[in-house]
Design an enzyme around this catalytic site. Sequence first.
Site, PDB file in Angstrom:
ATOM      1  N   ASP A  71      -7.517  24.320  29.118  1.00  0.00           N
ATOM      2  CA  ASP A  71      -6.426  24.726  28.001  1.00  0.00           C
ATOM      3  C   ASP A  71      -7.264  25.331  26.878  1.00  0.00           C
ATOM      4  OD1 ASP A  71      -4.639  25.904  25.749  1.00  0.00           O
ATOM      5  OD2 ASP A  71      -3.257  24.104  26.449  1.00  0.00           O
ATOM      6  N   HIS A  72      -7.459  26.675  26.575  1.00  0.00           N
ATOM      7  CA  HIS A  72      -8.480  27.325  25.751  1.00  0.00           C
ATOM      8  C   HIS A  72      -7.104  27.337  24.311  1.00  0.00           C
ATOM      9  CE1 HIS A  72     -11.901  29.441  24.655  1.00  0.00           C
ATOM     10  NE2 HIS A  72     -11.194  30.598  25.671  1.00  0.00           N
ATOM     11  N   ARG A  73      -5.956  27.285  24.044  1.00  0.00           N
ATOM     12  CA  ARG A  73      -5.689  26.800  22.779  1.00  0.00           C
ATOM     13  C   ARG A  73      -7.186  25.583  22.055  1.00  0.00           C
ATOM     14  NH1 ARG A  73       0.296  26.082  23.272  1.00  0.00           N
ATOM     15  NH2 ARG A  73      -0.887  24.902  25.688  1.00  0.00           N
ATOM     16  N   ILE A 108      -9.811  23.429  24.156  1.00  0.00           N
ATOM     17  CA  ILE A 108     -10.413  23.261  24.715  1.00  0.00           C
ATOM     18  C   ILE A 108     -11.348  24.467  24.598  1.00  0.00           C
ATOM     19  CG2 ILE A 108     -11.980  22.464  26.732  1.00  0.00           C
ATOM     20  CD1 ILE A 108      -9.633  20.874  27.084  1.00  0.00           C
TER      21      ILE A 108
END
Length: 439
Positions: free
Chosen positions: A411-413, A415
Amino acid sequence: MSQTIDIPVPDIGDFTDVPVIEIFVKVGDTVKAEDPLISLESDKATMDVPSPQAGVVTAIRVKVGDKLSQGSIVLTLASGDAATASATAPAAPTAQPGAAAATAATSPAASVAEPAPAAPTSASAAIDEAAFALAYAGPAVRKLARELAVNLGKIQGTGQHGRIVRTDVERFAKGGGAAAPAAKAASAPSGGGGGLDLLPWPKVDFAKFGPVERKELSRIKKISAANLHRNWVVIPHVTTHDEADITDLEQFRVQMNKELEKSGVKVSMLPFMIKAAVATLKKFPEFNASLDGDALVLKNYYHIGFAADTPNGLMVPVIRDADKKTVPEITKEMGELAKLARDGKLKPDQMQGGTFTISSLGGIGGIYFTPIINAPEVAIMGVCKSYWKQHSSDGKTYTSRLTLPLSLSWDHRVIDGAAAARFNVHFANLLADMRRVLF
């Protein structure tokens, strides 16, 4: 002269059984020629059925959801003396039971006697043409929005599937109406899927093109589909690929299975991956977390889910407290949970509480894939079939090494790319030498 006529659906091309999605009038309304009466929506287009002449609506013959074709009767219209009598007499709906209620709830049009909506207020800012074009609304509603200078892109539709109906535009022009979908989505940074306002799925008669067979999805697949769809569209997925040298680990696994043969326990590669995952999560705790609004909840327990393939669909049992269990204990528990999953006897609490998931395609095949994160987790590890690969440390001497492909979705939010790369490298190093788990 007085006349009462039934208004049919005109020629709408090669369309049949087209659903009614909006009704613009109610019994007693006075309409002019070309005023829209109802709106139809096929898998290809949205179309309004206009009134062929002026008159007063005396009966509505359809309701929202009915499927119409060319020639289907929409409503009854009175003109001349009959129209005058209908306008002065109390209206008595003759639609099917519940039709009038459905019509009123959907979008009753204002009669001629009703005052026109107020002039655009501050709620009606300059029209954003791009948002206007993407708004989910029919031709008549778009025309009304143009007349009232209302920006459709700022309206939350109240019709079916979030469709913007006539009353939405009128309320918005008067300074009321629901907030735009974008505002709703912005208030939920941790997800939830609200405000996507997607167009309806295309409706296609596949039998027109050849023989078909219809098979209903299993209950498990229906549940999984809804969860996977939500996770995919809400979580900004990124997948990082890597490889692990499991040559020595495979030799150790074969040796351990010989020693455990009498106990009936047969260890696969997955329990080792679970142990390696726990050790990696301890080193990178943000991967063992969940988003809660604007806060990150870091978990001090390690419950590892594993994807189980069953005849009825994919299920994800959870190994609780994997950090406190040995490889043989994990192997035994995995076997029990997998059997329950295949038999359809897995309990809900046996699939809850996971902090990280491993999806293994085992010996089936493939090299890399993009596993979908199992919300509310923030990462998932996907592994495919191991294969022998030529490896050289100096470019001169080559040896064959058993290689396991790794696919980490995150999850780019929560990591970033650097952390994901380090996670993959550490996980691969542990599988290359499980002695590192002790440190």
